[in-house]
Design a protein around this motif. Structure first.
Motif, PDB file in Angstrom:
ATOM      1  N   TYR A 103       3.524  -3.056   8.604  1.00  0.00           N
ATOM      2  CA  TYR A 103       2.920  -3.007   7.275  1.00  0.00           C
ATOM      3  C   TYR A 103       3.051  -4.340   6.536  1.00  0.00           C
ATOM      4  O   TYR A 103       2.293  -4.620   5.608  1.00  0.00           O
ATOM      5  CB  TYR A 103       3.561  -1.891   6.448  1.00  0.00           C
ATOM      6  CG  TYR A 103       3.223  -0.514   6.960  1.00  0.00           C
ATOM      7  CD1 TYR A 103       1.987   0.066   6.673  1.00  0.00           C
ATOM      8  CD2 TYR A 103       4.119   0.195   7.760  1.00  0.00           C
ATOM      9  CE1 TYR A 103       1.667   1.321   7.163  1.00  0.00           C
ATOM     10  CE2 TYR A 103       3.797   1.457   8.240  1.00  0.00           C
ATOM     11  CZ  TYR A 103       2.569   2.008   7.945  1.00  0.00           C
ATOM     12  OH  TYR A 103       2.253   3.251   8.423  1.00  0.00           O
ATOM     13  N   ALA A 146       0.468  -6.766   9.307  1.00  0.00           N
ATOM     14  CA  ALA A 146      -0.956  -6.450   9.381  1.00  0.00           C
ATOM     15  C   ALA A 146      -1.647  -6.875   8.088  1.00  0.00           C
ATOM     16  O   ALA A 146      -1.046  -6.899   7.013  1.00  0.00           O
ATOM     17  CB  ALA A 146      -1.147  -4.949   9.622  1.00  0.00           C
ATOM     18  N   LEU A 147      -2.933  -7.204   8.199  1.00  0.00           N
ATOM     19  CA  LEU A 147      -3.680  -7.667   7.029  1.00  0.00           C
ATOM     20  C   LEU A 147      -4.215  -6.453   6.266  1.00  0.00           C
ATOM     21  O   LEU A 147      -5.033  -5.696   6.776  1.00  0.00           O
ATOM     22  CB  LEU A 147      -4.833  -8.571   7.473  1.00  0.00           C
ATOM     23  CG  LEU A 147      -5.564  -9.377   6.404  1.00  0.00           C
ATOM     24  CD1 LEU A 147      -6.258 -10.583   7.043  1.00  0.00           C
ATOM     25  CD2 LEU A 147      -6.601  -8.544   5.665  1.00  0.00           C
ATOM     26  N   ASN A 148      -3.732  -6.304   5.033  1.00  0.00           N
ATOM     27  CA  ASN A 148      -4.184  -5.233   4.158  1.00  0.00           C
ATOM     28  C   ASN A 148      -4.692  -5.838   2.856  1.00  0.00           C
ATOM     29  O   ASN A 148      -4.002  -6.664   2.252  1.00  0.00           O
ATOM     30  CB  ASN A 148      -3.040  -4.255   3.870  1.00  0.00           C
ATOM     31  CG  ASN A 148      -3.411  -3.224   2.826  1.00  0.00           C
ATOM     32  OD1 ASN A 148      -3.132  -3.383   1.652  1.00  0.00           O
ATOM     33  ND2 ASN A 148      -4.064  -2.142   3.253  1.00  0.00           N
ATOM     34  N   GLN A 193      -0.112 -12.730   5.688  1.00  0.00           N
ATOM     35  CA  GLN A 193      -0.790 -11.773   6.549  1.00  0.00           C
ATOM     36  C   GLN A 193      -2.041 -12.354   7.205  1.00  0.00           C
ATOM     37  O   GLN A 193      -2.471 -11.868   8.253  1.00  0.00           O
ATOM     38  CB  GLN A 193      -1.157 -10.514   5.763  1.00  0.00           C
ATOM     39  CG  GLN A 193       0.045  -9.679   5.351  1.00  0.00           C
ATOM     40  CD  GLN A 193      -0.341  -8.400   4.635  1.00  0.00           C
ATOM     41  OE1 GLN A 193      -1.484  -8.236   4.198  1.00  0.00           O
ATOM     42  NE2 GLN A 193       0.605  -7.491   4.510  1.00  0.00           N
ATOM     43  N   SER A 234      -0.079 -13.702  10.177  1.00  0.00           N
ATOM     44  CA  SER A 234       0.781 -12.772  10.914  1.00  0.00           C
ATOM     45  C   SER A 234       0.012 -11.640  11.576  1.00  0.00           C
ATOM     46  O   SER A 234       0.450 -11.112  12.609  1.00  0.00           O
ATOM     47  CB  SER A 234       1.853 -12.203   9.981  1.00  0.00           C
ATOM     48  OG  SER A 234       1.281 -11.433   8.936  1.00  0.00           O
ATOM     49  N   TYR A 235      -1.159 -11.259  11.011  1.00  0.00           N
ATOM     50  CA  TYR A 235      -1.902 -10.146  11.600  1.00  0.00           C
ATOM     51  C   TYR A 235      -2.316 -10.434  13.035  1.00  0.00           C
ATOM     52  O   TYR A 235      -2.469  -9.517  13.843  1.00  0.00           O
ATOM     53  CB  TYR A 235      -3.134  -9.810  10.745  1.00  0.00           C
ATOM     54  CG  TYR A 235      -4.381 -10.571  11.114  1.00  0.00           C
ATOM     55  CD1 TYR A 235      -5.306 -10.033  12.016  1.00  0.00           C
ATOM     56  CD2 TYR A 235      -4.656 -11.835  10.597  1.00  0.00           C
ATOM     57  CE1 TYR A 235      -6.455 -10.727  12.369  1.00  0.00           C
ATOM     58  CE2 TYR A 235      -5.791 -12.530  10.940  1.00  0.00           C
ATOM     59  CZ  TYR A 235      -6.694 -11.973  11.826  1.00  0.00           C
ATOM     60  OH  TYR A 235      -7.831 -12.668  12.189  1.00  0.00           O
ATOM     61  N   GLY A 264      -9.917 -13.348   9.825  1.00  0.00           N
ATOM     62  CA  GLY A 264      -9.182 -12.567   8.845  1.00  0.00           C
ATOM     63  C   GLY A 264      -9.799 -12.634   7.464  1.00  0.00           C
ATOM     64  O   GLY A 264      -9.896 -11.614   6.763  1.00  0.00           O
ATOM     65  N   PHE A 294      -5.534  -1.570   7.660  1.00  0.00           N
ATOM     66  CA  PHE A 294      -4.494  -2.494   8.128  1.00  0.00           C
ATOM     67  C   PHE A 294      -5.011  -3.141   9.409  1.00  0.00           C
ATOM     68  O   PHE A 294      -5.064  -2.514  10.467  1.00  0.00           O
ATOM     69  CB  PHE A 294      -3.178  -1.755   8.398  1.00  0.00           C
ATOM     70  CG  PHE A 294      -2.429  -1.392   7.149  1.00  0.00           C
ATOM     71  CD1 PHE A 294      -1.485  -2.253   6.616  1.00  0.00           C
ATOM     72  CD2 PHE A 294      -2.705  -0.198   6.490  1.00  0.00           C
ATOM     73  CE1 PHE A 294      -0.801  -1.917   5.443  1.00  0.00           C
ATOM     74  CE2 PHE A 294      -2.025   0.143   5.331  1.00  0.00           C
ATOM     75  CZ  PHE A 294      -1.071  -0.721   4.798  1.00  0.00           C
ATOM     76  N   LEU A 338      -4.899  -5.674  12.489  1.00  0.00           N
ATOM     77  CA  LEU A 338      -3.903  -6.367  13.298  1.00  0.00           C
ATOM     78  C   LEU A 338      -4.441  -6.610  14.702  1.00  0.00           C
ATOM     79  O   LEU A 338      -5.334  -5.919  15.183  1.00  0.00           O
ATOM     80  CB  LEU A 338      -2.602  -5.569  13.359  1.00  0.00           C
ATOM     81  CG  LEU A 338      -2.523  -4.245  14.120  1.00  0.00           C
ATOM     82  CD1 LEU A 338      -1.063  -3.799  14.214  1.00  0.00           C
ATOM     83  CD2 LEU A 338      -3.314  -3.148  13.449  1.00  0.00           C
ATOM     84  N   THR A 383     -14.195  -8.002  12.956  1.00  0.00           N
ATOM     85  CA  THR A 383     -13.288  -9.124  13.212  1.00  0.00           C
ATOM     86  C   THR A 383     -13.641  -9.825  14.514  1.00  0.00           C
ATOM     87  O   THR A 383     -13.536 -11.053  14.616  1.00  0.00           O
ATOM     88  CB  THR A 383     -11.832  -8.625  13.255  1.00  0.00           C
ATOM     89  OG1 THR A 383     -11.563  -7.871  12.064  1.00  0.00           O
ATOM     90  CG2 THR A 383     -10.857  -9.782  13.337  1.00  0.00           C
TER      91      THR A 383
END
Length: 213
Positions: free
Chosen positions: A41, A44-46, A58, A61-62, A107, A123, A125, A183
């Motif tokens: 959480y 992941a890209l939120n 993110q 990191s995603y 992203g 989310f 990823l 994506t």
């Protein structure tokens, strides 16, 4: 020196097996998130976490977080088979810049679409967007290469890129699944922009000259 000259200033060529380090990092992150699923959480890209919560990391990191063993397996296989060849062609520093540019671009595009469409609970990823970009670069550098689909059917690399693009476009507007088709397409787009603007290479021109001229 104009802007384009600055954009295309080359790095000194080195081959350092950066691809293997990237794969190792992905595997390490997968192991850590397997031990502590709550980390996903944060990685992941939120849209809400990033834009409202300030978790700007993110966007990077995603790319290193994966949902399942199959998810990371196929991404890392693609990165291994295609990434090493692209890195060898570009050089390690160029490849590393290409990798992060493509991933961050994918992203950002995904984030924009999620935000505008109100998909705040998504989310995102996985390295899939980057791997699709690496595949485009591979096909551009090695347009005569054959990739064995399902290990059986030899397909020219550019045809595979075109086929995947068509599949992802259809899936984006028709499929109801958890796959980030947008994506993947953004990964292709980011890689295309990088190749054109940074390296002065047009994938479409390469494909046309090899197969349609």
């Amino acid at each position: 020196m104009n802007l384009l000259s600055h954009l295309r200033k080359p790095f000194r060529y080195e081959f350092l097996n950066v691809t293997l380090y990237l794969i190792g990092t992905n595997l390490l992150v997968f192991f850590l998130t397997y031990l502590n699923r709550g980390l996903l959480y944060y990685m992941a890209l939120n849209p809400l976490y990033l834009l409202k919560g300030g978790m700007v990391w993110q966007l990077v990191s995603y790319m290193f977080a994966h949902a399942s063993f199959n998810h990371i397996l196929f991404n890392m296989l693609g990165l291994f088979f295609f990434g090493l060849q692209v890195e060898r062609e570009m050089g390690s520093r160029e490849f590393l810049l290409f990798y992060f540019f493509t991933g961050i671009f994918a992203g950002l595009v995904s984030l924009l679409v999620y935000w505008l469409s109100g998909a705040y609970g998504v989310f995102l990823l996985g390295a899939s967007g980057v791997v699709y970009g690496v595949l485009l670069a591979f096909a551009t550098f090695y347009p005569r290469a054959r990739i064995f689909l399902f290990g059986i059917f030899p397909v020219p690399a550019p045809y595979l890129v075109i086929g995947y693009t068509a599949i992802e476009l259809l899936a984006q507007f028709g499929a109801q699944d958890n796959v980030a088709h947008l994506t993947h397409l953004a990964g292709f787009a980011g890689a295309y922009l990088y190749l054109v603007l940074r390296l002065g290479i047009s994938p479409f021109r390469v494909f046309r000259n090899e197969y349609f001229s």
